[in-house]
Write a protein that holds these residues in place. Sequence first.
Motif, PDB file in Angstrom:
ATOM      1  N   LEU A   1      43.280 -38.000  57.048  1.00 34.12           N
ATOM      2  CA  LEU A   1      42.150 -38.755  57.605  1.00 34.12           C
ATOM      3  C   LEU A   1      41.786 -39.926  56.703  1.00 34.12           C
ATOM      4  O   LEU A   1      41.568 -41.049  57.175  1.00 34.12           O
ATOM      5  N   ILE A   2      41.735 -39.694  55.406  1.00 38.32           N
ATOM      6  CA  ILE A   2      41.291 -40.731  54.469  1.00 38.32           C
ATOM      7  C   ILE A   2      42.345 -41.804  54.269  1.00 38.32           C
ATOM      8  O   ILE A   2      42.040 -43.005  54.251  1.00 38.32           O
ATOM      9  N   GLN A   3      43.606 -41.402  54.144  1.00 33.60           N
ATOM     10  CA  GLN A   3      44.636 -42.340  53.715  1.00 33.60           C
ATOM     11  C   GLN A   3      45.552 -42.853  54.828  1.00 33.60           C
ATOM     12  O   GLN A   3      46.199 -43.892  54.649  1.00 33.60           O
ATOM     13  N   ARG A   4      45.620 -42.146  55.959  1.00 35.16           N
ATOM     14  CA  ARG A   4      46.598 -42.549  56.964  1.00 35.16           C
ATOM     15  C   ARG A   4      46.008 -42.890  58.327  1.00 35.16           C
ATOM     16  O   ARG A   4      46.613 -43.657  59.076  1.00 35.16           O
ATOM     17  N   VAL A   5      44.868 -42.317  58.679  1.00 33.41           N
ATOM     18  CA  VAL A   5      44.262 -42.626  59.977  1.00 33.41           C
ATOM     19  C   VAL A   5      43.632 -44.008  59.899  1.00 33.41           C
ATOM     20  O   VAL A   5      42.720 -44.242  59.099  1.00 33.41           O
ATOM     21  N   SER A   6      44.109 -44.925  60.726  1.00 36.47           N
ATOM     22  CA  SER A   6      43.617 -46.312  60.674  1.00 36.47           C
ATOM     23  C   SER A   6      42.362 -46.529  61.502  1.00 36.47           C
ATOM     24  O   SER A   6      41.561 -47.407  61.198  1.00 36.47           O
ATOM     25  N   ARG A   7      42.199 -45.755  62.556  1.00 36.81           N
ATOM     26  CA  ARG A   7      41.041 -45.928  63.427  1.00 36.81           C
ATOM     27  C   ARG A   7      39.780 -45.394  62.748  1.00 36.81           C
ATOM     28  O   ARG A   7      39.746 -44.254  62.295  1.00 36.81           O
ATOM     29  N   PHE A   8      38.744 -46.239  62.685  1.00 33.81           N
ATOM     30  CA  PHE A   8      37.522 -45.822  62.012  1.00 33.81           C
ATOM     31  C   PHE A   8      36.631 -45.012  62.938  1.00 33.81           C
ATOM     32  O   PHE A   8      36.664 -45.157  64.156  1.00 33.81           O
ATOM     33  N   SER A   9      35.839 -44.140  62.323  1.00 34.09           N
ATOM     34  CA  SER A   9      34.869 -43.296  63.013  1.00 34.09           C
ATOM     35  C   SER A   9      33.757 -42.998  62.016  1.00 34.09           C
ATOM     36  O   SER A   9      33.898 -43.265  60.816  1.00 34.09           O
TER      37      SER A   9
ATOM     38  N   GLY B   1      35.318 -40.341  43.840  1.00 30.99           N
ATOM     39  CA  GLY B   1      36.747 -40.299  43.553  1.00 30.99           C
ATOM     40  C   GLY B   1      37.516 -39.610  44.660  1.00 30.99           C
ATOM     41  O   GLY B   1      36.940 -38.884  45.480  1.00 30.99           O
ATOM     42  N   MET B   2      38.835 -39.789  44.672  1.00 31.12           N
ATOM     43  CA  MET B   2      39.660 -39.331  45.779  1.00 31.12           C
ATOM     44  C   MET B   2      39.690 -37.802  45.892  1.00 31.12           C
ATOM     45  O   MET B   2      39.511 -37.246  46.977  1.00 31.12           O
ATOM     46  N   LYS B   3      39.922 -37.099  44.780  1.00 27.77           N
ATOM     47  CA  LYS B   3      40.100 -35.652  44.860  1.00 27.77           C
ATOM     48  C   LYS B   3      38.859 -34.936  45.367  1.00 27.77           C
ATOM     49  O   LYS B   3      38.927 -34.084  46.252  1.00 27.77           O
ATOM     50  N   LYS B   4      37.709 -35.269  44.807  1.00 29.12           N
ATOM     51  CA  LYS B   4      36.467 -34.633  45.246  1.00 29.12           C
ATOM     52  C   LYS B   4      36.142 -35.004  46.691  1.00 29.12           C
ATOM     53  O   LYS B   4      35.617 -34.184  47.450  1.00 29.12           O
ATOM     54  N   ALA B   5      36.455 -36.231  47.063  1.00 25.94           N
ATOM     55  CA  ALA B   5      36.189 -36.672  48.430  1.00 25.94           C
ATOM     56  C   ALA B   5      37.056 -35.908  49.429  1.00 25.94           C
ATOM     57  O   ALA B   5      36.593 -35.551  50.523  1.00 25.94           O
ATOM     58  N   ILE B   6      38.311 -35.643  49.075  1.00 22.27           N
ATOM     59  CA  ILE B   6      39.198 -34.907  49.984  1.00 22.27           C
ATOM     60  C   ILE B   6      38.695 -33.479  50.181  1.00 22.27           C
ATOM     61  O   ILE B   6      38.678 -32.961  51.302  1.00 22.27           O
ATOM     62  N   VAL B   7      38.248 -32.838  49.091  1.00 24.42           N
ATOM     63  CA  VAL B   7      37.728 -31.473  49.202  1.00 24.42           C
ATOM     64  C   VAL B   7      36.470 -31.441  50.064  1.00 24.42           C
ATOM     65  O   VAL B   7      36.316 -30.582  50.941  1.00 24.42           O
ATOM     66  N   ALA B   8      35.569 -32.393  49.841  1.00 19.78           N
ATOM     67  CA  ALA B   8      34.342 -32.449  50.639  1.00 19.78           C
ATOM     68  C   ALA B   8      34.654 -32.732  52.104  1.00 19.78           C
ATOM     69  O   ALA B   8      34.023 -32.170  53.007  1.00 19.78           O
ATOM     70  N   THR B   9      35.625 -33.599  52.344  1.00 15.53           N
ATOM     71  CA  THR B   9      36.012 -33.909  53.728  1.00 15.53           C
ATOM     72  C   THR B   9      36.662 -32.703  54.390  1.00 15.53           C
ATOM     73  O   THR B   9      36.463 -32.456  55.590  1.00 15.53           O
ATOM     74  N   ALA B  10      37.451 -31.939  53.636  1.00 15.04           N
ATOM     75  CA  ALA B  10      38.042 -30.715  54.178  1.00 15.04           C
ATOM     76  C   ALA B  10      36.953 -29.740  54.601  1.00 15.04           C
ATOM     77  O   ALA B  10      37.040 -29.106  55.664  1.00 15.04           O
TER      78      ALA B  10
END
Length: 347
Positions: free
Chosen positions: A290-298, A312-321
């Motif tokens: 979602l963060i790095q490959r999905v181009s369509r914004f939401s 930062g990227m790592k914490k953001a990915i965990v929170a997004t998960a």
Amino acid sequence: MKRYVGIDVAQEQSALCIVDDTGAIILESTCPTDPDEIVRTIATAVGDVEKIVHESGPLSTWLTRELAKRGAPVVCIDARAAHKVLSARMNKSDKSDAVGLAQLARTGWYGEVHVKSEASDQLRLILSARERLIRIRMDIEGQVRGLLKAYGIRLGPVNAGYSRQSFRDQLGAAIKGEPSLEMIFASLITVHETVCLEATAIDAKVQQLAKDVPLARRLTSIPGVGPIVSLRFIATIDDVTRFRKATDVGAYLGLTPRRYQSGEMDWSGRISKRGDGTMRKLLYEAANILIQRVSRFSPLKAWAMRLVARKGMKKAIVATARKLAVILTRIWRDGTTFAWTKEELPA
């Protein structure tokens, strides 16, 4: 007088203990690990009982279902929590554990484990089989690449999808004219081809299953969530109504921080990593996509990108998960699909 039963389940023989509502032991015995024998032993000794408790383990799902079919008031409890209580006893034995479980049944001091449905288990089985085949394929390719480097042979990248034909072509060309290498790698080439064909076949079944299940189709409307993530989430959660709040799913999947508070000390650590590790890994991958490959914004992507900038990227990915788990639960519960814009959100 109410009576409570504790069963320490083993492969062949299980220890069984029955206590009354004062905690006095009525019966200590062993019986074959068979639902009919267990029910017969309990009925012969005391007749009806208030509750039957056993720990989660390899046989717990089968035993719970079979005892429930026979009308027994069975409860499967968390083995990790039970271990902390049972370890306080002086001696460790199956008989001692059965007594401890019976006392837990009497006091109600335990956490009940949700026993998933047979449909959920079948779905997990096909997904696990697919994952295992892919791991076998990766192991073979990694081993072959490592062995060939001793001869100065370095295979190139493979871009042929699940069939992986280009890998076998490269390997065949690399060992051609070397009788000893041809003999060694012939069986690995055969196994690799078989595994790739079976992985392709089972993946097609999974893709078709995701199309046939309406809930899976709705869950895949979320950016970053594909058929594998949606089906695994369905198999892992099984019954969404057992969660009082959608945010509870994050804790269930081990995506919330640990907390320790005692006196003046109060700190939060890394995520707990409890629950299904495979599901947690898939949600992490979905968040990364979602963060790095999905181009369509939401609104979801915008929220995740702001979090990347702050944490930062790592914490953001965990929170997004964790947020994806909550959204999956809400969509499942509400019967809706993902809203790409705020205007589409229900009032």
